[in-house]
Scaffold this active site. Structure first.
Site, PDB file in Angstrom:
ATOM      1  N   GLU A 138      -8.895  14.069  14.790  1.00 43.68           N
ATOM      2  CA  GLU A 138      -8.378  14.287  13.429  1.00 43.68           C
ATOM      3  C   GLU A 138      -9.124  15.482  12.823  1.00 43.68           C
ATOM      4  OE1 GLU A 138      -7.896  11.216  10.602  1.00 43.68           O
ATOM      5  OE2 GLU A 138      -6.764   9.903  11.938  1.00 43.68           O
ATOM      6  N   HIS A 142       0.813  -1.209   0.000  1.00 41.06           N
ATOM      7  CA  HIS A 142       0.000   0.000   0.000  1.00 41.06           C
ATOM      8  C   HIS A 142       0.851   1.266   0.000  1.00 41.06           C
ATOM      9  CE1 HIS A 142      -3.351  -2.592   0.191  1.00 41.06           C
ATOM     10  NE2 HIS A 142      -4.205  -1.611   0.322  1.00 41.06           N
ATOM     11  N   ASP A 148      -5.550   5.018   9.992  1.00 42.03           N
ATOM     12  CA  ASP A 148      -6.977   5.152   9.651  1.00 42.03           C
ATOM     13  C   ASP A 148      -7.484   3.901   8.953  1.00 42.03           C
ATOM     14  OD1 ASP A 148      -6.737   7.685  10.583  1.00 42.03           O
ATOM     15  OD2 ASP A 148      -6.761   8.657   8.627  1.00 42.03           O
TER      16      ASP A 148
HETATM   17  P1  FAD Z   1       4.305  -1.856   1.919  1.00 43.88           P
HETATM   18  O1  FAD Z   1       3.789  -0.785   1.055  1.00 43.88           O
HETATM   19  O2  FAD Z   1       4.243  -3.224   1.406  1.00 43.88           O
HETATM   20  O3  FAD Z   1       5.784  -1.520   2.395  1.00 43.88           O
HETATM   21  C1  FAD Z   1       6.087  -0.237   2.875  1.00 43.88           C
HETATM   22  C2  FAD Z   1       7.563  -0.117   3.230  1.00 43.88           C
HETATM   23  O4  FAD Z   1       7.848  -0.921   4.355  1.00 43.88           O
HETATM   24  C3  FAD Z   1       8.509  -0.582   2.139  1.00 43.88           C
HETATM   25  O5  FAD Z   1       9.681   0.183   2.220  1.00 43.88           O
HETATM   26  C4  FAD Z   1       8.779  -2.015   2.517  1.00 43.88           C
HETATM   27  O6  FAD Z   1      10.000  -2.483   1.978  1.00 43.88           O
HETATM   28  C5  FAD Z   1       8.802  -1.919   4.011  1.00 43.88           C
HETATM   29  N1  FAD Z   1       8.351  -3.115   4.693  1.00 43.88           N
HETATM   30  C6  FAD Z   1       7.188  -3.786   4.520  1.00 43.88           C
HETATM   31  N2  FAD Z   1       7.119  -4.807   5.375  1.00 43.88           N
HETATM   32  C7  FAD Z   1       8.267  -4.795   6.092  1.00 43.88           C
HETATM   33  C8  FAD Z   1       8.792  -5.588   7.127  1.00 43.88           C
HETATM   34  N3  FAD Z   1       8.118  -6.638   7.610  1.00 43.88           N
HETATM   35  N4  FAD Z   1      10.008  -5.282   7.621  1.00 43.88           N
HETATM   36  C9  FAD Z   1      10.715  -4.225   7.167  1.00 43.88           C
HETATM   37  N5  FAD Z   1      10.263  -3.441   6.179  1.00 43.88           N
HETATM   38  C10 FAD Z   1       9.043  -3.709   5.659  1.00 43.88           C
HETATM   39  N6  FAD Z   1      -0.260   5.542   7.146  1.00 43.88           N
HETATM   40  C11 FAD Z   1      -0.433   6.066   8.363  1.00 43.88           C
HETATM   41  O7  FAD Z   1       0.529   6.244   9.106  1.00 43.88           O
HETATM   42  N7  FAD Z   1      -1.670   6.413   8.797  1.00 43.88           N
HETATM   43  C12 FAD Z   1      -2.790   6.195   8.069  1.00 43.88           C
HETATM   44  O8  FAD Z   1      -3.886   6.501   8.510  1.00 43.88           O
HETATM   45  C13 FAD Z   1      -2.639   5.609   6.795  1.00 43.88           C
HETATM   46  N8  FAD Z   1      -3.710   5.347   6.023  1.00 43.88           N
HETATM   47  C14 FAD Z   1      -3.539   4.759   4.813  1.00 43.88           C
HETATM   48  C15 FAD Z   1      -4.663   4.471   4.041  1.00 43.88           C
HETATM   49  C16 FAD Z   1      -4.533   3.860   2.820  1.00 43.88           C
HETATM   50  C17 FAD Z   1      -5.758   3.534   2.016  1.00 43.88           C
HETATM   51  C18 FAD Z   1      -3.241   3.587   2.319  1.00 43.88           C
HETATM   52  C19 FAD Z   1      -3.077   2.972   0.973  1.00 43.88           C
HETATM   53  C20 FAD Z   1      -2.104   3.888   3.058  1.00 43.88           C
HETATM   54  C21 FAD Z   1      -2.250   4.475   4.318  1.00 43.88           C
HETATM   55  N9  FAD Z   1      -1.153   4.784   5.108  1.00 43.88           N
HETATM   56  C22 FAD Z   1      -1.333   5.316   6.357  1.00 43.88           C
HETATM   57  C23 FAD Z   1       0.221   4.586   4.625  1.00 43.88           C
HETATM   58  C24 FAD Z   1       0.739   3.244   5.061  1.00 43.88           C
HETATM   59  O9  FAD Z   1       0.959   3.203   6.450  1.00 43.88           O
HETATM   60  C25 FAD Z   1       2.086   2.932   4.402  1.00 43.88           C
HETATM   61  O10 FAD Z   1       2.010   3.078   3.036  1.00 43.88           O
HETATM   62  C26 FAD Z   1       2.527   1.528   4.758  1.00 43.88           C
HETATM   63  O11 FAD Z   1       3.866   1.391   4.438  1.00 43.88           O
HETATM   64  C27 FAD Z   1       1.747   0.527   3.988  1.00 43.88           C
HETATM   65  O12 FAD Z   1       1.852  -0.720   4.611  1.00 43.88           O
HETATM   66  P2  FAD Z   1       2.051  -1.998   3.724  1.00 43.88           P
HETATM   67  O13 FAD Z   1       1.931  -3.148   4.648  1.00 43.88           O
HETATM   68  O14 FAD Z   1       1.169  -2.019   2.544  1.00 43.88           O
HETATM   69  O15 FAD Z   1       3.577  -1.784   3.334  1.00 43.88           O
END
Ligand code: FAD
Length: 514
Positions: free
Chosen positions: A267, A91, A154
């Site tokens: 918020e 994400h 969120d």
């Molecule tokens: P990915 O996108 O898969 O990875 C993100 C990063 O973390 C990459 O650099 C990856 O290499 C690294 N990573 C992933 N897993 C690991 C692991 N196990 N160990 C080490 N590194 C790792 N953020 C907020 O803070 N607050 C919010 O309210 C919020 N709302 C969101 C709502 C939506 C609809 C979306 C799409 C994003 C939102 N985000 C929010 C952002 C979100 O927290 C970050 O984009 C987060 O990184 C996404 O998590 P993911 O599991 O999809 O990670």
């Protein structure tokens, strides 16, 4: 399973590995309990929620656990310039979980690992996999133990490792700090392939480096998360302001108060003073039966208005009049527009899963999968009025096709030993421009406007940082980390000497360590 990896030649031109057409020989083989996908089956790992980049990995590894991850990293380290990126739920917006021709570790395959409740001197913690989705952590903790983590995002279809690699911020962070302030222990497979347990007192450099560490120190395979008793119910309330200074004064008042003297969630967002279905008045009501009455908006209302969003936790056994009284006592201190208030009562789990419902609707309308050129910033309190004047009141006054969040956070709730870069002031604002291009400006226009906003912030000397940072140049990263740059680079070098852990577009190249 016996896995074979393909060797390849590396172009040295830009320091990044590139898959080579002459890929020919099988050079490495390792034993994994999990599986490896190649070819078309890696497509998911070449995309993310942002939809802006497509970067093909060599292979997508679905590990069974930490041993598999360790073997994959060690195998990768034997191949010159082979990169590895953890993928949580993909994400990210700017390809942070991708790697060009390298190995992507799909952490979702480890969801079930580690789940265990701990009672340490009367305080409860949950051990969860780095690949677990927060929504599953929530529902399991509440249904099994009546407990829940204290700090959220969120939207909860994000992994534990993904948000801990950034910060994890939502309306509870003013009280408990971000999610990275609410973990006490991590298991990490470092860039050397070592499986290491770390905490504030045990390998603290790895612990703090990895929190907000953008996946640069290792792969988080387990996190120990603080829990608290879960409330049964939430009263969710929105109130509207025409004046920015009144909105910020009330929001800052609420986040600065002691525990028990404020709401449990704070918020806010900016919306357009018109009937635009996405960014206008219809964005405000929580209760569709009682809509938004624009006739009440004072004449002073400008092109954009402000909505403060708060929530109050309570138990099913609480008498309704007790809840009403407590909420009224808090609201009476606020100076929102009389009559422009909307509220609903819902279960705690429903409240925390509120964006999931928005996701379901957006998927049904076909807009969830459109590109999302989002911009997230932390902006110092001292600059937030300037930001409102220029960005909200001018640049994005016609809307962006998605929510425009703004709410204050308290710097003292963040630990400055982590890798996150923050503005200097105690109160700073999260500003999020959450664009859905299918209903707003085009991708190109959105990206250009994001760039214009960031360049304006730099030009005006604002005290700000990108949240979920993504830079293409070493200069960008150096500016981002400021005084913390050296510490970040040295920490990274000690846990990842080969620099093989690479987020999107390999922005941290080996050369950055020299
Ligand atoms: P990915 O996108 O898969 O990875 C993100 C990063 O973390 C990459 O650099 C990856 O290499 C690294 N990573 C992933 N897993 C690991 C692991 N196990 N160990 C080490 N590194 C790792 N953020 C907020 O803070 N607050 C919010 O309210 C919020 N709302 C969101 C709502 C939506 C609809 C979306 C799409 C994003 C939102 N985000 C929010 C952002 C979100 O927290 C970050 O984009 C987060 O990184 C996404 O998590 P993911 O599991 O999809 O990670």
């Amino acid at each position: 399973m016996r896995i074979a990896y393909l060797d390849r030649t590396v172009h040295e031109t830009d320091g990044e590995p590139k898959p080579n057409g002459d890929v020919s020989a099988i050079s490495k083989s390792i034993d994994l309990q999990g599986s490896v996908e190649t070819g078309d089956k890696t497509t998911i790992a070449s995309k993310d929620f942002g939809g802006l980049y497509s970067i093909k990995p060599l292979a997508l590894i679905k590990p069974a656990g930490s041993d598999d991850i360790s073997r994959a990293i060690k195998a990768a380290s034997r191949i010159p310039r082979m990169t590895v990126a953890a993928r949580g739920n993909g994400h990210s917006i700017n390809g942070q979980a991708m790697t060009n021709g390298g190995l992507v570790i799909d952490m979702r395959s480890t969801e079930e690992n580690h789940f265990r409740l701990l009672n340490v001197n009367g305080s409860f913690f949950i051990d969860v996999s780095g690949g677990a989705l927060w929504e599953n952590v929530l529902t399991r903790c509440v249904s099994r133990f009546g407990l829940a983590p204290r700090s959220w995002t969120d939207y909860l279809s994000l992994t534990v490792g993904g948000t801990l690699s950034n910060a994890g911020v939502s309306g509870q962070a003013f009280r408990y700090g971000p999610q990275i302030s609410n973990v006490t222990e991590l298991e990490i497979v470092t860039g050397k392939g070592d499986i290491t347990v770390c905490s504030e007192t045990r390998n603290p450099e790895l612990f703090f480096g990895s929190l907000g560490g953008l996946g640069q120190f290792g792969i988080i395979t387990r996190a120990r998360v603080k829990l608290q008793p879960a409330p049964d119910m939430v009263r969710w309330i929105r109130v509207v302001y025409t004046e920015f200074d009144e909105f910020t004064r009330d929001a800052e008042f609420l986040v600065s108060r002691d525990d028990g003297e404020s709401f449990d969630y704070v918020e806010g967002f900016v919306f357009c003073n018109n009937d635009d279905p996405v960014n206008g008045w219809p964005a405000v009501p929580l209760d569709p039966v009682h809509g938004f009455n624009p006739g009440i908006i004072p004449q002073t209302g400008a092109s954009v208005l402000y909505c403060l969003e708060v929530a109050f936790h309570y138990q099913k056994g609480d008498h309704p009049s007790t809840v009403d009284k407590a909420v009224a006592g808090l609201l009476k201190r606020l100076r929102f527009v009389e009559g422009l208030k909307s509220q609903v009562d819902l279960s705690y789990v429903e409240f925390l899963l509120r964006v999931k419902r928005a996701e379901e609707q957006a998927k049904a309308n076909g807009i969830w999968d459109a590109p999302h050129p989002w911009l997230n910033l932390f902006i110092s309190k001292s600059n937030i009025v300037d930001f409102d004047q220029t960005v909200f009141k001018k640049m994005v006054k016609d809307g962006i096709g998605g929510p425009m969040l703004i709410y204050p956070l308290m710097g003292s709730k963040w630990d400055n030993r982590t890798s996150v870069a923050l503005p200097d002031s105690e109160i700073f604002y999260l500003v999020a421009l959450l664009r859905f291009v299918s209903r707003g400006p085009s991708v190109e226009e959105s990206v250009a406007q994001n760039r214009e906003i960031v360049e304006w912030c730099i030009k005006e000397g604002l005290d700000f940082k990108l949240y979920l940072p993504h830079y293409q140049s070493k200069e960008g990263w150096k500016r981002h980390f400021g005084d913390q740059w050296t510490r970040f680079v040295e920490r990274k070098a000690s846990f990842d000497p080969m620099a093989i852990l690479a987020p999107g577009q390999n922005i941290f190249k080996r050369t950055h360590l020299s």
